[in-house]
Write a protein that holds these residues in place. Structure first.
Motif, PDB file in Angstrom:
ATOM      1  N   PHE A 453     -23.604  12.215 -51.647  1.00 26.15           N
ATOM      2  CA  PHE A 453     -24.923  11.185 -51.716  1.00 26.15           C
ATOM      3  C   PHE A 453     -24.663   9.611 -51.074  1.00 26.15           C
ATOM      4  CE2 PHE A 453     -26.861  14.379 -54.130  1.00 26.15           C
ATOM      5  CZ  PHE A 453     -28.104  14.446 -54.265  1.00 26.15           C
ATOM      6  N   ASP A 454     -23.441   9.516 -51.054  1.00 30.60           N
ATOM      7  CA  ASP A 454     -23.205   8.220 -50.294  1.00 30.60           C
ATOM      8  C   ASP A 454     -23.898   7.092 -50.908  1.00 30.60           C
ATOM      9  OD1 ASP A 454     -21.780   6.426 -48.590  1.00 30.60           O
ATOM     10  OD2 ASP A 454     -23.177   6.739 -47.101  1.00 30.60           O
ATOM     11  N   ILE A 455     -23.887   6.834 -52.186  1.00 31.95           N
ATOM     12  CA  ILE A 455     -24.656   5.728 -52.830  1.00 31.95           C
ATOM     13  C   ILE A 455     -23.912   4.341 -52.691  1.00 31.95           C
ATOM     14  CG2 ILE A 455     -25.672   4.679 -54.946  1.00 31.95           C
ATOM     15  CD1 ILE A 455     -25.854   7.853 -55.930  1.00 31.95           C
ATOM     16  N   GLU A 456     -24.451   3.449 -51.962  1.00 32.46           N
ATOM     17  CA  GLU A 456     -23.859   2.113 -51.849  1.00 32.46           C
ATOM     18  C   GLU A 456     -23.920   1.240 -52.948  1.00 32.46           C
ATOM     19  OE1 GLU A 456     -24.237  -1.806 -48.859  1.00 32.46           O
ATOM     20  OE2 GLU A 456     -25.710  -0.159 -48.662  1.00 32.46           O
ATOM     21  N   LEU A 478     -28.259   9.100 -63.367  1.00 35.67           N
ATOM     22  CA  LEU A 478     -28.018   8.252 -62.333  1.00 35.67           C
ATOM     23  C   LEU A 478     -29.406   7.773 -61.819  1.00 35.67           C
ATOM     24  CD1 LEU A 478     -24.961   9.347 -60.076  1.00 35.67           C
ATOM     25  CD2 LEU A 478     -25.040   6.997 -61.355  1.00 35.67           C
ATOM     26  N   PHE A 479     -30.406   8.643 -61.537  1.00 34.16           N
ATOM     27  CA  PHE A 479     -31.389   8.292 -60.803  1.00 34.16           C
ATOM     28  C   PHE A 479     -32.569   7.741 -62.081  1.00 34.16           C
ATOM     29  CE2 PHE A 479     -29.341  11.017 -58.015  1.00 34.16           C
ATOM     30  CZ  PHE A 479     -29.618  10.131 -56.759  1.00 34.16           C
ATOM     31  N   SER A 480     -32.292   7.786 -63.306  1.00 28.54           N
ATOM     32  CA  SER A 480     -33.059   7.357 -64.123  1.00 28.54           C
ATOM     33  C   SER A 480     -32.739   6.046 -64.705  1.00 28.54           C
ATOM     34  CB  SER A 480     -32.988   8.403 -65.564  1.00 28.54           C
ATOM     35  OG  SER A 480     -31.967   8.170 -66.329  1.00 28.54           O
ATOM     36  N   GLY A 493     -23.826  -8.758 -63.065  1.00 36.08           N
ATOM     37  CA  GLY A 493     -25.044  -9.831 -63.432  1.00 36.08           C
ATOM     38  C   GLY A 493     -26.285  -9.462 -62.727  1.00 36.08           C
ATOM     39  N   GLU A 494     -27.201 -10.023 -62.632  1.00 40.48           N
ATOM     40  CA  GLU A 494     -28.839  -9.872 -62.001  1.00 40.48           C
ATOM     41  C   GLU A 494     -28.647  -9.217 -60.835  1.00 40.48           C
ATOM     42  OE1 GLU A 494     -33.027 -11.679 -61.329  1.00 40.48           O
ATOM     43  OE2 GLU A 494     -31.699 -13.095 -62.442  1.00 40.48           O
ATOM     44  N   ARG A 495     -27.768 -10.009 -59.770  1.00 41.34           N
ATOM     45  CA  ARG A 495     -27.427  -9.461 -58.376  1.00 41.34           C
ATOM     46  C   ARG A 495     -27.183  -8.224 -58.439  1.00 41.34           C
ATOM     47  NH1 ARG A 495     -28.439 -12.499 -53.479  1.00 41.34           N
ATOM     48  NH2 ARG A 495     -28.375 -10.911 -52.039  1.00 41.34           N
ATOM     49  N   ALA A 496     -25.787  -7.995 -58.870  1.00 34.48           N
ATOM     50  CA  ALA A 496     -25.155  -6.922 -58.917  1.00 34.48           C
ATOM     51  C   ALA A 496     -25.834  -5.702 -59.441  1.00 34.48           C
ATOM     52  CB  ALA A 496     -23.929  -7.113 -59.718  1.00 34.48           C
ATOM     53  N   ALA A 497     -26.822  -5.956 -60.583  1.00 39.80           N
ATOM     54  CA  ALA A 497     -27.507  -4.909 -61.076  1.00 39.80           C
ATOM     55  C   ALA A 497     -28.527  -4.387 -60.153  1.00 39.80           C
ATOM     56  CB  ALA A 497     -28.153  -5.112 -62.324  1.00 39.80           C
ATOM     57  N   GLN A 498     -29.210  -5.546 -59.595  1.00 44.37           N
ATOM     58  CA  GLN A 498     -30.353  -5.003 -58.874  1.00 44.37           C
ATOM     59  C   GLN A 498     -29.726  -4.292 -57.415  1.00 44.37           C
ATOM     60  OE1 GLN A 498     -31.982  -8.535 -56.530  1.00 44.37           O
ATOM     61  NE2 GLN A 498     -34.043  -8.076 -57.292  1.00 44.37           N
ATOM     62  N   ASN A 499     -28.795  -4.620 -57.010  1.00 51.11           N
ATOM     63  CA  ASN A 499     -28.111  -3.957 -55.631  1.00 51.11           C
ATOM     64  C   ASN A 499     -27.852  -2.547 -55.945  1.00 51.11           C
ATOM     65  OD1 ASN A 499     -28.356  -6.217 -54.210  1.00 51.11           O
ATOM     66  ND2 ASN A 499     -26.320  -6.833 -54.446  1.00 51.11           N
ATOM     67  N   LEU A 500     -27.172  -2.141 -57.191  1.00 48.83           N
ATOM     68  CA  LEU A 500     -27.058  -1.008 -57.629  1.00 48.83           C
ATOM     69  C   LEU A 500     -28.061  -0.122 -57.778  1.00 48.83           C
ATOM     70  CD1 LEU A 500     -24.858   1.256 -58.633  1.00 48.83           C
ATOM     71  CD2 LEU A 500     -25.088   0.291 -60.934  1.00 48.83           C
ATOM     72  N   ILE A 501     -29.055  -0.681 -58.359  1.00 51.88           N
ATOM     73  CA  ILE A 501     -30.319   0.197 -58.555  1.00 51.88           C
ATOM     74  C   ILE A 501     -31.113   0.516 -57.147  1.00 51.88           C
ATOM     75  CG2 ILE A 501     -32.867   0.229 -59.548  1.00 51.88           C
ATOM     76  CD1 ILE A 501     -30.234   0.775 -61.519  1.00 51.88           C
ATOM     77  N   GLY A 503     -29.207   0.509 -54.369  1.00 52.16           N
ATOM     78  CA  GLY A 503     -28.575   1.570 -53.651  1.00 52.16           C
ATOM     79  C   GLY A 503     -28.846   2.982 -54.277  1.00 52.16           C
ATOM     80  N   ILE A 504     -29.013   3.228 -55.551  1.00 54.16           N
ATOM     81  CA  ILE A 504     -29.256   4.578 -55.854  1.00 54.16           C
ATOM     82  C   ILE A 504     -30.802   5.177 -55.580  1.00 54.16           C
ATOM     83  CG2 ILE A 504     -29.908   5.810 -58.179  1.00 54.16           C
ATOM     84  CD1 ILE A 504     -27.984   4.014 -59.736  1.00 54.16           C
ATOM     85  N   ASN A 505     -31.682   3.874 -55.522  1.00 58.33           N
ATOM     86  CA  ASN A 505     -32.963   4.454 -55.208  1.00 58.33           C
ATOM     87  C   ASN A 505     -33.073   4.818 -53.746  1.00 58.33           C
ATOM     88  OD1 ASN A 505     -34.107   4.176 -57.685  1.00 58.33           O
ATOM     89  ND2 ASN A 505     -34.675   2.129 -57.270  1.00 58.33           N
ATOM     90  N   ALA A 506     -32.315   4.264 -53.074  1.00 57.53           N
ATOM     91  CA  ALA A 506     -32.308   4.607 -51.451  1.00 57.53           C
ATOM     92  C   ALA A 506     -31.745   6.062 -51.174  1.00 57.53           C
ATOM     93  CB  ALA A 506     -31.152   3.529 -50.656  1.00 57.53           C
TER      94      ALA A 506
END
Length: 672
Positions: A453-456, A478-480, A493-501, A503-506
């Motif tokens: 899946f290559d999730i960034e 993961l997708f939930s 933190g806020e930014r890292a959490a936002q980036n992870l979600i 990356g998953i949604n992409a």
């Protein structure tokens, strides 16, 4: 400080092993272990003898020049002693050589001297000594033991690059290297294979074997060549520098290697060494290092020689793709499918410029084939960015109490009661329980990885954190996830959490081949997943396929077909897949137009100019080519970059076309 009993025993065993393998290599032209592994053993002995000089003996391998005259050639006593170079392997050792030169020059000449240095390529061939009287070739001989060599004049006269008469009527003794090109070796081995004869392992052995023939017609037919690099004696003019000496040799009619430098600082030599480490494989001849010499001849004469080597020069070996070290332990690593891979824990050693402390042993059959045991001195190989592996053992250095390795009956990390079993029809062992914590983590790491899946932003550490916090227990979990689920976790933190979600949604839209890779189906790797996806087109078609249908896919055998069939009928796997499909959409693979890469099999080796190995593989597959990990007669092309390893030599031996990244682009363009 005196040597311990263990160190004394190690020195004795090293001397015995080195003598054995050097005799095979230099006298019998046989190679039971690589010259790199032999160099590693020798270097270990040198370091031990430097630490305990009182243990140096006259018959130590460090005190002699390799090779003895063969009994069926006329012996020739050298008029000029034949030395060998001391070897160094690191920048620190090169700088120590420079410091030693300056110290000795001050001691010998009574003042501070800043010498310049010459740098030349060290050709891996057979050393040859040529004696000319009044400009006419009189004797050609091998180095032998440094004092007495073998008269091979009749054979050397058949080499076109050796002048039979010089441009000046002078007496000289010159030294150089006889070599065979890689292309010539491939042609020779192809002829020998057709004739049912044994193949030469490398160009050096082929050159040595050719020169040591009683019938001059044999070397005459083998496209041998020479580079002359040293004027050992002359009754005429004497050049003032090493570079001028090389120019004189060329003027006399000898073939010299055009690659040479003169620098004012040892740092220039180090840069030259680094440059040619990356360029060496592009040449048709083998290069195993750089020879650095004090450039000024008067300083060379002042420095003189030790008992076996010149003080004014050393050979700087390239970082070896093979080295020797001690196997300290064997552990078992659990893979995502429960397969147990034996891992060697090593005394740290530098291989290919990288310090290695672990290497793969692959499986039980490989351990038995090598007869590798804890405590053994082993040969480690690392080519390019390939995982290091043990390829051999030096049995002469084995401890008396070393015991054969046996797989345990249970591995606690496997889960359940820890029972393991041998996989029917395979060399592997696996965990009986399929849901151990270790396997679950491996499967998740694989699922989010670059081939699936290559999730960034979702690497192994993040996956482990999510598992440890109980936020995920299935791929669908993961997708939930939401930003609020992960914000506040360690490192999020806020930014890292936002980036992870993000990356998953992409990755909610995924290619069919990547889905198949991510599911961790036994026996299904990148190439197999791609083949199946292209053949069936949709997930539904794969799910309904019979074993026979699956086996009809090119490259899929019965074992793989049965594994896929069982996976899609396992109730637990079906439940997990259906849950995942409620979050992701599976994309069909794009239809590729006809390409000249259709059905072509590529092997990728070395470092490419712009593409990573994964990128090159993806490009090949995009244009309907196939990628394999091993060179064989079925290989269509070997795509080679810098620092290509043994695959390049095997390709040449088999006559497989070798192409560059630029050649690959041309192939694709021509077929589009």
């Amino acid at each position: 400080m005196s040597a311990s009993k263990g160190e004394k025993e190690r020195i004795a065993k090293l001397r015995m092993a080195i003598d054995k393998y050097r005799h095979m290599y230099h006298v019998e032209d046989r190679e039971e272990i690589s010259i790199e592994a032999l160099d590693a053993l020798k270097h270990e002995l040198v370091l031990l003898e430097e630490k305990y000089p009182e243990l140096i003996t006259p018959d130590s391998p460090t005190q002699r020049v390799a090779g003895e005259p063969l009994p069926h050639f006329e012996k020739v006593e050298h008029s000029v002693p034949q030395w060998s170079f001391n070897d160094v392997f690191t920048e620190e050792e090169v700088r120590a050589f420079d410091a030693r030169i300056k110290k000795n020059l001050k001691e010998f000449l009574g003042k501070d001297i800043q010498p310049s240095y010459s740098g030349e390529l060290k050709i891996d061939g057979l050393k040859i000594v040529l004696t000319y009287k009044k400009g006419v070739l009189e004797i050609a001989s091998t180095r032998g033991d440094g004092k007495v060599g073998e008269n091979v004049t009749a054979n050397v006269r058949t080499i076109d690059s050796v002048p039979l008469r010089l441009s000046k009527e002078i007496d000289v003794v010159v030294e150089g290297e006889v070599w065979m090109g890689k292309k010539a070796l491939a042609e020779l081995n192809a002829k020998r294979k057709n004739a049912g004869e044994s193949l030469f392992a490398n160009p050096r052995n082929a050159a040595a074997g050719s020169i040591r023939q009683l019938d001059p017609k044999v070397p005459a037919s083998r496209k041998l060549d020479t580079f002359i690099y040293d004027l050992a004696f002359s009754n005429s003019e004497t050049p003032k520098t090493q570079i001028e000496e090389l120019s004189l040799l060329k003027e006399l009619g000898f073939k010299t290697n055009p690659t040479m430098i003169a620098v004012d600082s040892i740092e220039g030599i180090i840069e030259f060494w680094k440059e040619w480490h990356t360029k060496k494989d592009r040449q048709d001849f083998l290069i195993d290092g750089i020879v650095v010499k004090v450039n000024e001849i008067e300083y060379q004469e002042a420095l003189g020689y030790t008992g076996k080597a010149p003080r004014f020069a050393v050979a700087i070996k390239f970082p070896a793709e093979q080295a020797t070290t001690i196997l300290e332990d064997i552990s078992l690593q659990i893979g995502r499918t429960g397969i147990l891979t034996p891992v060697a824990h090593l005394k740290p050693v530098s291989v290919g410029g990288v310090v290695v402390s672990r290497a793969t042993l692959h499986n039980e059959d490989q351990i038995k084939r090598l007869d590798v045991r804890v405590g053994d001195t082993v040969i480690i190989q690392r080519a390019g960015d390939v995982i290091p592996e043990i390829v051999g053992v030096v049995p002469e250095l084995r401890p008396q109490d070393a015991k054969p390795y046996r797989f345990p009956k249970k591995v606690p990390e496997c889960g359940g009661d820890g029972t393991i079993e041998r996989v029917p029809g395979m060399s592997a062992w696996r965990c009986v329980s399929k849901n151990s914590n270790a396997q679950q983590r491996r499967r998740f790491h694989h699922f989010v990885g670059k081939h699936a899946f290559d999730i960034e932003g979702c690497g192994p550490r993040t996956v482990d954190l999510l598992l440890d916090e109980g936020l995920v227990s299935s791929y669908a979990d993961l997708f939930s996830l939401t930003q609020g689920d992960v914000e506040g976790l360690p490192g999020f933190g806020e930014r890292a959490a936002q980036n992870l979600i993000q990356g998953i949604n992409a990755k909610r839209n995924v290619g069919l081949d990547r889905l198949l890779i991510g599911l961790s189906i036994d026996q299904v790797g990148t190439e197999t997943a791609r083949d199946i996806a292209e053949h069936f087109g949709t997930l539904e078609n794969i799910q309904s396929a019979s074993v026979d249908d699956l086996e009809n896919v090119d490259g899929v055998g019965r074992v793989v077909a049965e594994s896929i069939y069982r996976w899609f009928r396992d109730p637990e796997q079906k439940r997990a897949l259906n849950e995942l499909l409620s979050y992701v959409t599976v994309k069909k693979l794009p239809k590729n137009k006809k390409s000249t890469l259709d059905n072509a099999v590529f092997v990728i080796t070395g470092t490419l100019p712009t593409l990573s190995r994964e990128g090159a593989g993806a490009l090949i597959r995009k244009h309907r080519g196939r990628v394999s990990s091993a060179v064989s007669a079925k290989t269509s092309y070997v795509l080679a970059g810098e620092n290509a390893g043994s695959k390049l030599e095997k390709a040449r031996a088999l006559g497989v076309p070798i192409i560059s990244e630029e050649d690959l682009e041309r192939l694709i363009t021509r077929g589009s």
